[in-house]
Design a protein around this motif. Structure first.
Motif, PDB file in Angstrom:
ATOM      1  N   UNK A  80      10.283 -23.025   0.016  1.00  0.00           N
ATOM      2  CA  UNK A  80      10.924 -21.796  -0.470  1.00  0.00           C
ATOM      3  C   UNK A  80      10.957 -20.730   0.622  1.00  0.00           C
ATOM      4  N   UNK A  81       9.853 -20.563   1.324  1.00  0.00           N
ATOM      5  CA  UNK A  81       9.804 -19.598   2.423  1.00  0.00           C
ATOM      6  C   UNK A  81      10.844 -19.946   3.486  1.00  0.00           C
ATOM      7  N   UNK A  82      10.934 -21.226   3.837  1.00  0.00           N
ATOM      8  CA  UNK A  82      11.914 -21.647   4.827  1.00  0.00           C
ATOM      9  C   UNK A  82      13.338 -21.358   4.392  1.00  0.00           C
ATOM     10  N   UNK A  83      13.623 -21.612   3.112  1.00  0.00           N
ATOM     11  CA  UNK A  83      14.968 -21.354   2.592  1.00  0.00           C
ATOM     12  C   UNK A  83      15.309 -19.875   2.659  1.00  0.00           C
ATOM     13  N   UNK A  84      14.379 -19.037   2.234  1.00  0.00           N
ATOM     14  CA  UNK A  84      14.630 -17.595   2.220  1.00  0.00           C
ATOM     15  C   UNK A  84      14.830 -17.063   3.643  1.00  0.00           C
ATOM     16  N   UNK A  85      13.974 -17.456   4.556  1.00  0.00           N
ATOM     17  CA  UNK A  85      14.090 -16.985   5.937  1.00  0.00           C
ATOM     18  C   UNK A  85      15.338 -17.533   6.624  1.00  0.00           C
ATOM     19  N   UNK A  86      15.673 -18.785   6.346  1.00  0.00           N
ATOM     20  CA  UNK A  86      16.866 -19.386   6.938  1.00  0.00           C
ATOM     21  C   UNK A  86      18.124 -18.671   6.446  1.00  0.00           C
ATOM     22  N   UNK A  87      18.182 -18.382   5.157  1.00  0.00           N
ATOM     23  CA  UNK A  87      19.343 -17.678   4.620  1.00  0.00           C
ATOM     24  C   UNK A  87      19.405 -16.239   5.132  1.00  0.00           C
ATOM     25  N   UNK A  88      18.261 -15.588   5.255  1.00  0.00           N
ATOM     26  CA  UNK A  88      18.233 -14.207   5.734  1.00  0.00           C
ATOM     27  C   UNK A  88      18.660 -14.102   7.194  1.00  0.00           C
ATOM     28  N   UNK A  89      18.463 -15.179   7.949  1.00  0.00           N
ATOM     29  CA  UNK A  89      18.841 -15.157   9.368  1.00  0.00           C
ATOM     30  C   UNK A  89      20.284 -15.610   9.585  1.00  0.00           C
ATOM     31  N   UNK A  90      21.011 -15.810   8.492  1.00  0.00           N
ATOM     32  CA  UNK A  90      22.386 -16.320   8.564  1.00  0.00           C
ATOM     33  C   UNK A  90      22.439 -17.643   9.337  1.00  0.00           C
ATOM     34  N   UNK A  91      21.499 -18.522   9.015  1.00  0.00           N
ATOM     35  CA  UNK A  91      21.409 -19.889   9.549  1.00  0.00           C
ATOM     36  C   UNK A  91      21.136 -19.939  11.045  1.00  0.00           C
ATOM     37  N   UNK A  92      20.460 -18.918  11.578  1.00  0.00           N
ATOM     38  CA  UNK A  92      20.150 -18.934  13.000  1.00  0.00           C
ATOM     39  C   UNK A  92      18.682 -19.242  13.284  1.00  0.00           C
ATOM     40  N   UNK A  93      17.803 -19.059  12.324  1.00  0.00           N
ATOM     41  CA  UNK A  93      16.381 -19.328  12.516  1.00  0.00           C
ATOM     42  C   UNK A  93      16.136 -20.821  12.301  1.00  0.00           C
ATOM     43  N   UNK A  94      16.091 -21.572  13.401  1.00  0.00           N
ATOM     44  CA  UNK A  94      15.940 -23.024  13.308  1.00  0.00           C
ATOM     45  C   UNK A  94      14.572 -23.431  12.771  1.00  0.00           C
ATOM     46  N   UNK A  95      13.538 -22.671  13.099  1.00  0.00           N
ATOM     47  CA  UNK A  95      12.204 -22.991  12.588  1.00  0.00           C
ATOM     48  C   UNK A  95      12.156 -22.854  11.061  1.00  0.00           C
ATOM     49  N   UNK A  96      12.795 -21.825  10.536  1.00  0.00           N
ATOM     50  CA  UNK A  96      12.839 -21.659   9.084  1.00  0.00           C
ATOM     51  C   UNK A  96      13.619 -22.798   8.441  1.00  0.00           C
ATOM     52  N   UNK A  97      14.675 -23.250   9.088  1.00  0.00           N
ATOM     53  CA  UNK A  97      15.425 -24.391   8.582  1.00  0.00           C
ATOM     54  C   UNK A  97      14.588 -25.651   8.546  1.00  0.00           C
ATOM     55  N   UNK A  98      13.747 -25.826   9.546  1.00  0.00           N
ATOM     56  CA  UNK A  98      12.844 -26.993   9.557  1.00  0.00           C
ATOM     57  C   UNK A  98      11.777 -26.869   8.479  1.00  0.00           C
ATOM     58  N   UNK A  99      11.270 -25.649   8.268  1.00  0.00           N
ATOM     59  CA  UNK A  99      10.321 -25.444   7.170  1.00  0.00           C
ATOM     60  C   UNK A  99      10.967 -25.810   5.838  1.00  0.00           C
ATOM     61  N   UNK A 100      12.207 -25.413   5.662  1.00  0.00           N
ATOM     62  CA  UNK A 100      12.935 -25.694   4.433  1.00  0.00           C
ATOM     63  C   UNK A 100      13.093 -27.196   4.236  1.00  0.00           C
ATOM     64  N   UNK A 101      13.552 -27.883   5.269  1.00  0.00           N
ATOM     65  CA  UNK A 101      13.807 -29.317   5.177  1.00  0.00           C
ATOM     66  C   UNK A 101      12.512 -30.124   5.003  1.00  0.00           C
ATOM     67  N   UNK A 102      11.571 -29.916   5.917  1.00  0.00           N
ATOM     68  CA  UNK A 102      10.322 -30.685   5.847  1.00  0.00           C
ATOM     69  C   UNK A 102       9.448 -30.245   4.681  1.00  0.00           C
ATOM     70  N   UNK A 103       9.595 -28.996   4.253  1.00  0.00           N
ATOM     71  CA  UNK A 103       8.898 -28.552   3.059  1.00  0.00           C
ATOM     72  C   UNK A 103       9.381 -29.302   1.827  1.00  0.00           C
ATOM     73  N   UNK A 104      10.675 -29.603   1.785  1.00  0.00           N
ATOM     74  CA  UNK A 104      11.195 -30.376   0.656  1.00  0.00           C
ATOM     75  C   UNK A 104      10.774 -31.836   0.721  1.00  0.00           C
TER      76      UNK A 104
END
Length: 124
Positions: A80-104
């Motif tokens: 959830x944290x990864x999703x929120x941060x990834x969306x807030x960065x307009x898909x530029x925060x790659x680490x948040x995207x990885x948190x989102x994916x691997x978190x799932x």
């Protein structure tokens, strides 16, 4: 050493995959297009292996189920944290995207582990 119920692990994989196929992962916050079933296909077998291994190390079903439940909550929190941060960065925060994916993936793994622990015949 107690034997772990392999049938419970296989059944938990099937339940996790069916729930993902029915859209539960997308409904709860996984990417709706790219990987709602993919995360379950990766995470469910990992969770079953973890549950089987933990059956040998932690023979107490309540402790095992409680540990897996706590890890499930933590994994979902990371996703959830990864999703929120990834969306807030307009898909530029790659680490948040990885948190989102691997978190799932971890969420699906721990959900499978919880289900396998609950379905096991090992009652100590």
């Amino acid at each position: 050493m107690m034997m772990y119920n392999l049938g419970a692990a296989i059944a938990s994989i099937v339940v996790t995959l069916v729930l993902a196929w029915l859209g539960l992962t997308s409904y709860l916050g996984a990417h709706p297009v790219a990987w709602p079933i993919k995360v379950a296909l990766i995470g469910a077998p990992i969770g079953a292996i973890i549950a089987i291994a933990a059956g040998f190390v932690l023979p107490s079903k309540p402790i095992r189920t409680g540990l897996f439940s706590a890890l499930l909550i933590a994994a979902f929190g990371v996703a959830h944290y990864g999703k929120v941060e990834f969306a807030a960065s307009y898909a530029e925060d790659q680490l948040a995207g990885k948190f989102w994916y691997f978190g799932w993936i971890a969420t699906c793994a721990m959900a499978t582990s919880v289900l396998a622990s609950l379905a096991s015949r090992q009652n100590q």
